[in-house]
Design a protein around this motif. Structure first.
Motif, PDB file in Angstrom:
ATOM      1  N   ALA A   1      50.958  28.513  35.916  1.00 10.87           N
ATOM      2  CA  ALA A   1      51.258  29.937  35.820  1.00 10.87           C
ATOM      3  C   ALA A   1      50.698  30.533  34.348  1.00 10.87           C
ATOM      4  O   ALA A   1      50.461  29.585  33.611  1.00 10.87           O
ATOM      5  CB  ALA A   1      52.934  29.976  35.823  1.00 10.87           C
ATOM      6  N   PHE A   2      50.538  31.786  34.422  1.00 13.37           N
ATOM      7  CA  PHE A   2      50.124  32.439  33.317  1.00 13.37           C
ATOM      8  C   PHE A   2      50.348  33.840  33.561  1.00 13.37           C
ATOM      9  O   PHE A   2      50.715  34.346  34.298  1.00 13.37           O
ATOM     10  CB  PHE A   2      48.502  32.358  32.999  1.00 13.37           C
ATOM     11  N   GLU A   3      49.942  34.698  32.193  1.00 15.44           N
ATOM     12  CA  GLU A   3      50.482  35.831  32.016  1.00 15.44           C
ATOM     13  C   GLU A   3      49.117  36.945  32.386  1.00 15.44           C
ATOM     14  O   GLU A   3      48.083  36.484  31.850  1.00 15.44           O
ATOM     15  CB  GLU A   3      51.055  36.294  30.718  1.00 15.44           C
TER      16      GLU A   3
ATOM     17  N   ALA B   1      52.509  33.444  39.234  1.00 17.29           N
ATOM     18  CA  ALA B   1      52.982  31.915  39.549  1.00 17.29           C
ATOM     19  C   ALA B   1      52.056  31.030  39.906  1.00 17.29           C
ATOM     20  O   ALA B   1      50.870  31.224  40.318  1.00 17.29           O
ATOM     21  CB  ALA B   1      54.123  32.356  40.597  1.00 17.29           C
ATOM     22  N   GLU B   2      52.265  29.534  39.926  1.00 12.63           N
ATOM     23  CA  GLU B   2      51.609  28.426  40.359  1.00 12.63           C
ATOM     24  C   GLU B   2      50.881  28.844  41.671  1.00 12.63           C
ATOM     25  O   GLU B   2      49.727  28.098  41.829  1.00 12.63           O
ATOM     26  CB  GLU B   2      52.358  27.186  40.123  1.00 12.63           C
ATOM     27  N   ASP B   3      51.518  29.489  42.559  1.00 11.44           N
ATOM     28  CA  ASP B   3      51.323  29.398  44.050  1.00 11.44           C
ATOM     29  C   ASP B   3      50.756  30.554  44.422  1.00 11.44           C
ATOM     30  O   ASP B   3      50.872  30.970  45.718  1.00 11.44           O
ATOM     31  CB  ASP B   3      52.358  28.742  44.876  1.00 11.44           C
ATOM     32  N   GLU B   4      50.322  31.464  43.571  1.00  5.79           N
ATOM     33  CA  GLU B   4      49.890  32.907  44.073  1.00  5.79           C
ATOM     34  C   GLU B   4      48.621  33.243  43.305  1.00  5.79           C
ATOM     35  O   GLU B   4      48.462  32.691  42.052  1.00  5.79           O
ATOM     36  CB  GLU B   4      51.208  33.885  43.695  1.00  5.79           C
ATOM     37  N   THR B   5      47.969  34.084  43.873  1.00  7.64           N
ATOM     38  CA  THR B   5      46.489  34.790  42.940  1.00  7.64           C
ATOM     39  C   THR B   5      47.217  35.994  42.148  1.00  7.64           C
ATOM     40  O   THR B   5      48.114  36.535  42.256  1.00  7.64           O
ATOM     41  CB  THR B   5      45.746  35.070  44.287  1.00  7.64           C
ATOM     42  N   ILE B   6      46.119  36.157  41.200  1.00  9.98           N
ATOM     43  CA  ILE B   6      46.121  37.392  40.392  1.00  9.98           C
ATOM     44  C   ILE B   6      46.542  38.711  41.238  1.00  9.98           C
ATOM     45  O   ILE B   6      47.377  39.468  41.046  1.00  9.98           O
ATOM     46  CB  ILE B   6      45.169  37.712  39.564  1.00  9.98           C
ATOM     47  N   VAL B   7      45.864  38.772  42.626  1.00 10.53           N
ATOM     48  CA  VAL B   7      45.889  39.881  43.376  1.00 10.53           C
ATOM     49  C   VAL B   7      47.554  39.994  43.726  1.00 10.53           C
ATOM     50  O   VAL B   7      47.836  41.047  43.914  1.00 10.53           O
ATOM     51  CB  VAL B   7      44.992  40.025  44.539  1.00 10.53           C
ATOM     52  N   GLN B   8      48.015  38.957  44.304  1.00  6.07           N
ATOM     53  CA  GLN B   8      49.468  38.867  44.766  1.00  6.07           C
ATOM     54  C   GLN B   8      50.230  39.477  43.665  1.00  6.07           C
ATOM     55  O   GLN B   8      51.212  40.128  43.865  1.00  6.07           O
ATOM     56  CB  GLN B   8      49.770  37.777  45.421  1.00  6.07           C
ATOM     57  N   ALA B   9      50.061  38.844  42.517  1.00  7.11           N
ATOM     58  CA  ALA B   9      51.044  39.055  41.456  1.00  7.11           C
ATOM     59  C   ALA B   9      51.068  40.478  41.006  1.00  7.11           C
ATOM     60  O   ALA B   9      51.790  41.283  40.507  1.00  7.11           O
ATOM     61  CB  ALA B   9      50.585  38.178  40.166  1.00  7.11           C
ATOM     62  N   LEU B  10      49.721  41.135  40.765  1.00  7.00           N
ATOM     63  CA  LEU B  10      49.601  42.316  40.487  1.00  7.00           C
ATOM     64  C   LEU B  10      50.035  43.356  41.697  1.00  7.00           C
ATOM     65  O   LEU B  10      50.741  44.376  41.364  1.00  7.00           O
ATOM     66  CB  LEU B  10      47.973  42.942  40.441  1.00  7.00           C
ATOM     67  N   GLY B  11      50.075  43.019  42.814  1.00  5.70           N
ATOM     68  CA  GLY B  11      50.818  43.850  43.767  1.00  5.70           C
ATOM     69  C   GLY B  11      52.196  43.738  43.698  1.00  5.70           C
ATOM     70  O   GLY B  11      52.635  44.846  43.844  1.00  5.70           O
ATOM     71  N   ARG B  12      52.725  42.957  43.018  1.00  4.17           N
ATOM     72  CA  ARG B  12      54.313  42.869  42.868  1.00  4.17           C
ATOM     73  C   ARG B  12      54.665  43.957  42.097  1.00  4.17           C
ATOM     74  O   ARG B  12      55.934  44.506  42.027  1.00  4.17           O
ATOM     75  CB  ARG B  12      54.711  41.555  42.442  1.00  4.17           C
TER      76      ARG B  12
ATOM     77  N   ARG C   1      42.489  29.945  32.157  1.00  3.88           N
ATOM     78  CA  ARG C   1      42.488  28.778  31.050  1.00  3.88           C
ATOM     79  C   ARG C   1      43.419  28.867  30.167  1.00  3.88           C
ATOM     80  O   ARG C   1      43.759  27.978  29.435  1.00  3.88           O
ATOM     81  CB  ARG C   1      41.147  28.442  30.942  1.00  3.88           C
ATOM     82  N   THR C   2      43.505  30.178  29.833  1.00  7.95           N
ATOM     83  CA  THR C   2      44.543  30.271  28.767  1.00  7.95           C
ATOM     84  C   THR C   2      45.799  30.859  29.301  1.00  7.95           C
ATOM     85  O   THR C   2      45.707  31.123  30.182  1.00  7.95           O
ATOM     86  CB  THR C   2      43.928  31.369  27.605  1.00  7.95           C
ATOM     87  N   ASP C   3      46.873  30.997  28.182  1.00  6.07           N
ATOM     88  CA  ASP C   3      48.312  31.491  28.447  1.00  6.07           C
ATOM     89  C   ASP C   3      48.279  32.983  29.097  1.00  6.07           C
ATOM     90  O   ASP C   3      49.071  33.362  30.004  1.00  6.07           O
ATOM     91  CB  ASP C   3      49.139  31.164  27.482  1.00  6.07           C
ATOM     92  N   THR C   4      47.247  33.919  28.762  1.00  6.32           N
ATOM     93  CA  THR C   4      47.188  35.049  28.979  1.00  6.32           C
ATOM     94  C   THR C   4      45.876  35.613  29.087  1.00  6.32           C
ATOM     95  O   THR C   4      44.960  35.045  28.546  1.00  6.32           O
ATOM     96  CB  THR C   4      47.794  35.972  27.857  1.00  6.32           C
ATOM     97  N   LEU C   5      45.764  36.526  30.185  1.00  9.83           N
ATOM     98  CA  LEU C   5      44.438  37.361  30.559  1.00  9.83           C
ATOM     99  C   LEU C   5      44.710  38.914  30.367  1.00  9.83           C
ATOM    100  O   LEU C   5      45.519  39.197  30.831  1.00  9.83           O
ATOM    101  CB  LEU C   5      43.923  37.100  31.777  1.00  9.83           C
ATOM    102  N   VAL C   6      44.077  39.527  29.493  1.00 12.97           N
ATOM    103  CA  VAL C   6      43.929  40.937  29.526  1.00 12.97           C
ATOM    104  C   VAL C   6      42.862  41.521  30.370  1.00 12.97           C
ATOM    105  O   VAL C   6      41.718  41.241  30.055  1.00 12.97           O
ATOM    106  CB  VAL C   6      43.926  41.284  28.138  1.00 12.97           C
TER     107      VAL C   6
END
Length: 197
Positions: free
Chosen positions: A111-113, A126-137, A189-194
């Motif tokens: 997982a990452f932010e 989350a570990e089992d979702e894509t960035i697109v899915q997380a942004l959609g939430r 690869r890092t804890d956070t992506l901006v």
């Protein structure tokens, strides 16, 4: 590729379209290509045809004008051969563009932010979702097409952090720059992506 050829022909662009296939019966769009305004710039190369009509990459790329770009689409084995030959013949990697029919992509991981800078929002992927899915939430819709890291539709600029590139769209050089990411399959690869989104 055919849509690109129509657009280039309408704009008066310089191009050639080379269509490779196992046999004439296995090829789609032959009628459309025969009627197209660019039919005189289209060549058909068939595995079961005469040897003289087969795709000759050294001859084709050896006589290409400086600054030529190569766009290739098809099965992975064919594309690997075309791309490998193009690079061997000296075509720079940034002038070789590819679109795979499909790609195997591993999307899971830690997982990452993600911080969506323009939107002023952030979300935990989350570990089992894509960035697109997380942004959609959190109400950020991302335009996508292939969902496999093939087409580049969901390409986004990375402002901070290091992507874990899992796509086949970006070149190795573009991946090394770490300033772009395909949101449908890549991770961090890092804890956070901006991101500039």
């Amino acid at each position: 590729m055919i849509a690109m050829a129509h657009a280039l022909a309408a704009a008066g662009g310089s191009f050639e379209l080379h269509y490779c296939g196992r046999s004439r019966d296995a090829c789609a769009f032959l009628g459309e290509l025969a009627e197209a305004a660019f039919r005189d710039r289209t060549a058909l190369h068939l595995d079961d045809g005469q040897p003289g009509q087969r795709l000759d990459l050294p001859a084709l790329l050896g006589s290409a004008p400086a600054g030529t770009h190569l766009y290739v689409c098809g099965p992975t084995g064919f594309m690997d051969w075309v791309i490998g030959e193009a690079m061997r013949l000296g075509l720079p990697a940034d002038r070789i563009h590819r679109e795979y029919f499909q790609a195997e992509v591993a999307t899971g991981g830690g997982a990452f932010e993600v911080v969506a800078k323009r939107s002023g929002k952030s979300v935990r992927v989350a570990e089992d979702e894509t960035i697109v899915q997380a942004l959609g939430r959190i109400g950020i819709k991302v335009q996508m097409s292939c969902e496999q890291g093939v087409c580049g539709t969901c390409l986004c600029t990375v402002l901070e952090g290091t992507p874990d590139h899992r796509d086949v769209f970006l070149t190795d050089e573009e991946k090394a720059d770490n300033d772009q990411i395909l949101l449908c399959c890549s991770r961090a690869r890092t804890d956070t992506l901006v991101l500039d989104i």
